[in-house]
Design an enzyme around this catalytic site. Structure first.
Site, PDB file in Angstrom:
ATOM      1  CG  ASP A   6      -7.797  -0.713   1.333  1.00  0.00           C
ATOM      2  OD1 ASP A   6      -8.416   0.267   1.781  1.00  0.00           O
ATOM      3  OD2 ASP A   6      -7.787  -1.019   0.127  1.00  0.00           O
ATOM      4  CG  ASP A  31      -6.307 -17.780   1.760  1.00  0.00           C
ATOM      5  OD1 ASP A  31      -5.753 -17.592   2.858  1.00  0.00           O
ATOM      6  OD2 ASP A  31      -5.976 -18.701   0.992  1.00  0.00           O
ATOM      7  CE  LYS A  57      -2.150 -16.869   0.540  1.00  0.00           C
ATOM      8  NZ  LYS A  57      -3.221 -17.844   0.691  1.00  0.00           N
ATOM      9  CE1 TYR A  81      -4.529   0.324   0.203  1.00  0.00           C
ATOM     10  CE2 TYR A  81      -3.757   2.458   0.907  1.00  0.00           C
ATOM     11  CZ  TYR A  81      -4.759   1.658   0.436  1.00  0.00           C
ATOM     12  OH  TYR A  81      -5.988   2.187   0.178  1.00  0.00           O
TER      13      TYR A  81
END
Ligand code: NAP
Length: 349
Positions: free
Chosen positions: A240, A216, A184, A123
């Site tokens: 986000d 996920d 992740k 980001y």
């Protein structure tokens, strides 16, 4: 008398921020605003997208209420939202997503708080187009074939410890049940792995239940079993994305407030963007901005007024007579009419 900076933003920003300031005024708290413009509105007046006086105003007042600001897609100026968070060291994004009675949701109870690292990760927007200065060096070092565009993901131990400490402190102060770390780290072993190990280390200092999930799987859990989750601690990009998902669980982005907090300064703003198609149409939900105003009041130590604003929003939503199109159960009203109903309720409570 408090002083704060007011950034109306653009698109639907000025309408929802005007609703929020009316509610703050109705709460009886005396607040003097320093109004500044950033983004497209500043550019139209021949200024930089993030003028120096905007930063200086927040440095002076230490606190701001901000409307959404449009970021041009694939070109134009860089995100002023990101630049503002960076310039003021607003490292923690806090988004409480609580289902209020009367809001549309497939669930009966949702009470989540997304805590998002605000300063690094993908980001940060550090990118190279093929052939751009620096591209050869990065592509060569990483032995990348072809000529892809590149983006840099950076996660530091210091920033990860800082946001994890913030999240666990938040959980402790607000008597939350658990903190779930999203990552992740099975694929991004070094970046997300670092975030995870730093967060686990901080967790050991607290007597708060803590676990972690692959992001996920966390997305799946959120849309199937959100009542099992409480505080979510996430790196920037996942934060986000999942904060909008969480907003969807509690009635949509029109009702979710947000805060960007640093050690010295704080900016309060709705989760939603500038929704340009609705700009000036007296259409969108003012609740997210009004509840962001309540977070600002709380930050200023005005707990009673903040509570009254929140209860007024909840009461108008529960009653269901003055609600905008996104959450209406009968004929929708406009932004101004919903805000007026909330103002009236604040004065009665
Ligand atoms: P968006 O402005 O949040 O709008 C997406 C959709 O969300 C809208 O079309 C609308 O859905 C719904 N929505 C947004 N605000 C609402 C409200 N107050 N009440 C009810 N519904 C609302 O997202 P976007 O279209 O992706 O972004 C537009 C611009 O805003 C972009 O330039 C983006 O960069 C910027 N942005 C700024 C901030 C910020 O300043 N902090 C944050 C996010 C995005 P329906 O179409 O279903 O009615």
């Amino acid at each position: 008398m408090h002083r704060a900076t007011l950034i109306p933003g653009d698109g639907v920003g000025p309408e929802v921020i005007s609703a929020a300031t009316s509610c703050i005024e109705a709460s009886g708290v005396e607040l003097e605003w320093e109004v500044v413009e950033i983004g497209q509105r500043a550019v139209e007046k021949g200024r930089q997208p993030l003028p120096r006086e905007a930063i200086e105003s927040i440095k002076r007042t230490r606190v701001a209420l901000k409307g959404p600001v449009t970021t041009p897609v694939a070109g134009g100026f860089a995100s002023v939202n990101v630049a503002l968070r960076k310039a003021l060291g607003l490292y923690a994004g806090v988004r409480p997503c609580k289902l209020l009675p009367g809001l549309p949701s497939p669930f009966k109870k949702v009470d989540l708080v997304v805590i998002r690292e605000n300063t690094e990760d993908l980001y940060a927007g550090i990118e190279w187009a093929p052939g751009e200065a620096g591209w050869e060096k990065v592509a060569g070092t990483a032995r990348i074939s072809g000529r892809p565009a590149l983006a840099l993901k950076s996660i530091s131990r210091a920033a990860s410890i800082r946001i994890a400490s913030f999240a666990f402190e938040y959980a402790r102060k607000n008597k939350r049940k658990s903190v779930t770390i999203g990552h992740k780290a099975n694929i991004l072993k070094k970046t997300d792995g670092l975030f995870l190990s730093a967060a686990r280390k901080v967790a050991k200092n607290y007597r708060i239940r803590s676990d972690d999930r692959l992001v996920d799987n966390l997305a799946l859990q959120l849309v199937t079993n959100p009542q099992e989750l409480d505080v979510l601690l996430l790196p920037n990009l996942y934060g986000d994305i999942l904060s909008d998902l969480c907003a969807g669980l509690v009635g949509g982005v029109g009702v979710v407030p947000g805060a960007n907090i640093g050690d010295r300064h704080a900016i309060f703003e709705p989760v939603h963007g500038s929704a340009p198609k609705y700009a000036g149409k007296n259409k969108v939900n003012p609740a997210a901005a009004i509840l962001s105003g309540a977070l600002l009041l709380e930050h200023l130590g005005e707990q009673e007024a903040a509570g009254r604003v929140r209860r007024a929003v909840a009461s108008v939503i529960k009653e269901g007579r003055h609600l905008t199109y996104d959450i209406a159960r009968r004929k929708p009203v406009g932004t101004k009419e919903m805000a007026a109903a909330i103002v009236k309720r604040i004065k009665k409570l």
